[in-house]
Design an enzyme around this catalytic site. Structure first.
Site, mmCIF file in Angstrom:
data_model
loop_
_atom_site.group_PDB
_atom_site.id
_atom_site.type_symbol
_atom_site.label_atom_id
_atom_site.label_comp_id
_atom_site.label_asym_id
_atom_site.label_seq_id
_atom_site.Cartn_x
_atom_site.Cartn_y
_atom_site.Cartn_z
ATOM 1 N N GLY A 60 0.779 -1.237 0.000
ATOM 2 C CA GLY A 60 0.000 0.000 0.000
ATOM 3 C C GLY A 60 0.809 1.284 0.000
ATOM 4 O O GLY A 60 0.275 2.349 0.312
ATOM 5 N N SER A 61 2.102 1.206 -0.393
ATOM 6 C CA SER A 61 2.888 2.449 -0.350
ATOM 7 C C SER A 61 2.397 3.458 -1.394
ATOM 8 O O SER A 61 2.483 4.667 -1.172
ATOM 9 C CB SER A 61 4.378 2.149 -0.551
ATOM 10 N N ARG B 126 -4.233 -9.290 -10.118
ATOM 11 C CA ARG B 126 -5.125 -10.083 -10.972
ATOM 12 C C ARG B 126 -5.495 -9.256 -12.190
ATOM 13 O O ARG B 126 -5.486 -8.034 -12.147
ATOM 14 C CB ARG B 126 -6.414 -10.442 -10.243
ATOM 15 N N HIS C 192 3.115 0.154 -13.074
ATOM 16 C CA HIS C 192 3.904 -1.071 -13.242
ATOM 17 C C HIS C 192 5.385 -0.714 -13.071
ATOM 18 O O HIS C 192 5.853 0.293 -13.616
ATOM 19 C CB HIS C 192 3.647 -1.672 -14.627
HETATM 20 C C1 GAR Z 1 4.373 -1.499 -7.043
HETATM 21 O O1 GAR Z 1 5.767 -1.484 -7.207
HETATM 22 C C2 GAR Z 1 3.691 -1.702 -8.374
HETATM 23 O O2 GAR Z 1 4.370 -1.085 -9.412
HETATM 24 C C3 GAR Z 1 3.721 -3.209 -8.495
HETATM 25 O O3 GAR Z 1 3.394 -3.665 -7.201
HETATM 26 C C4 GAR Z 1 3.918 -2.738 -6.252
HETATM 27 C C5 GAR Z 1 2.831 -2.389 -5.251
HETATM 28 O O4 GAR Z 1 3.370 -1.638 -4.209
HETATM 29 N N1 GAR Z 1 2.783 -3.655 -9.470
HETATM 30 C C6 GAR Z 1 3.000 -4.667 -10.315
HETATM 31 O O5 GAR Z 1 4.001 -5.336 -10.314
HETATM 32 C C7 GAR Z 1 1.858 -4.891 -11.293
HETATM 33 N N2 GAR Z 1 2.250 -5.736 -12.363
HETATM 34 P P1 GAR Z 1 2.485 -0.976 -3.089
HETATM 35 O O6 GAR Z 1 1.518 -2.042 -2.586
HETATM 36 O O7 GAR Z 1 3.482 -0.575 -2.050
HETATM 37 O O8 GAR Z 1 1.775 0.203 -3.697
#
Ligand code: GAR
Length: 186
Positions: A7-8, A88, A106
């Protein structure tokens, strides 16, 4: 806002809203994992949240569950669906309910390194520069058209963890900026 992770990005978006840098409201936080950190971040900012019921599939939701999700978001008054670490694929119930109104972040310079652990893929490929991408969501995996990107240089000393941390710093700047300009781009 939909997420499965820590959730950052939600935290950076909520901070940008609270400082007045982002003119928006988070109407609803949704996670497909009851233990995801994004739900703690949501509570920290006093935001309403729900958890999607457990699904039989790992990479998508059952159509009826996705339909319910779309209804919950509509009922909450959501105009733009913001994905951050939601792992998903979204299918027609959501894509039809929110045409050109779902965005994702992404951790690579798409179209390079779609899919999971994009920072690890970049390190293994030996590229000098990676980054992050905000893009419209379509029915594919990380395939929708690109809205904005931010580059991050890869250092010789980088591990997957240090590289992902620097990409996330870039994400936390890029996502609120892009969301602020989204209405004009729709
Ligand atoms: C982020 O780095 C986002 O870019 C990645 O998951 C992380 C979520 O971080 N998303 C993917 O890899 C989608 N293909 P967060 O929960 O700290 O916001």
């Amino acid at each position: 806002m939909l997420g499965s992770g820590k959730g950052s990005n939600l935290d950076s978006i909520a901070r940008a809203i609270s400082s007045g840098d982002l003119l928006a409201d988070v109407q609803l936080v949704v996670s497909d994992s009851p233990s995801a950190g994004i739900l703690d971040v949501s509570r920290k900012w006093g935001l309403p949240s729900i958890t999607i019921p457990a699904s039989r599939f790992k990479t998508r939701l059952e159509p009826e569950i996705e339909e319910e999700l779309a209804c919950s978001l509509k009922a909450a008054g959501v105009e733009i669906v913001v994905l951050a670490g939601y792992m998903r694929m979204l299918k027609s119930p959501m894509l039809d309910a929110f045409p050109r109104a779902i965005v994702n972040i992404h951790p690579s310079l798409l179209p390079a390194f779609p899919g999971v652990d994009a920072w690890r893929q970049a390190l293994l490929a030996g590229v000098a520069v990676t980054g992050c991408t905000v893009h419209w969501v379509d029915g594919g995996m990380d395939t929708g058209s690109v809205i904005a990107q931010r580059e991050v240089a890869i250092l010789d000393s980088d591990t997957p963890e240090t590289l992902h941390a620097r990409i996330q710093e870039a994400e936390h700047q890029l996502y609120p900026q892009v969301l602020n300009s989204l209405r004009a781009l729709q």
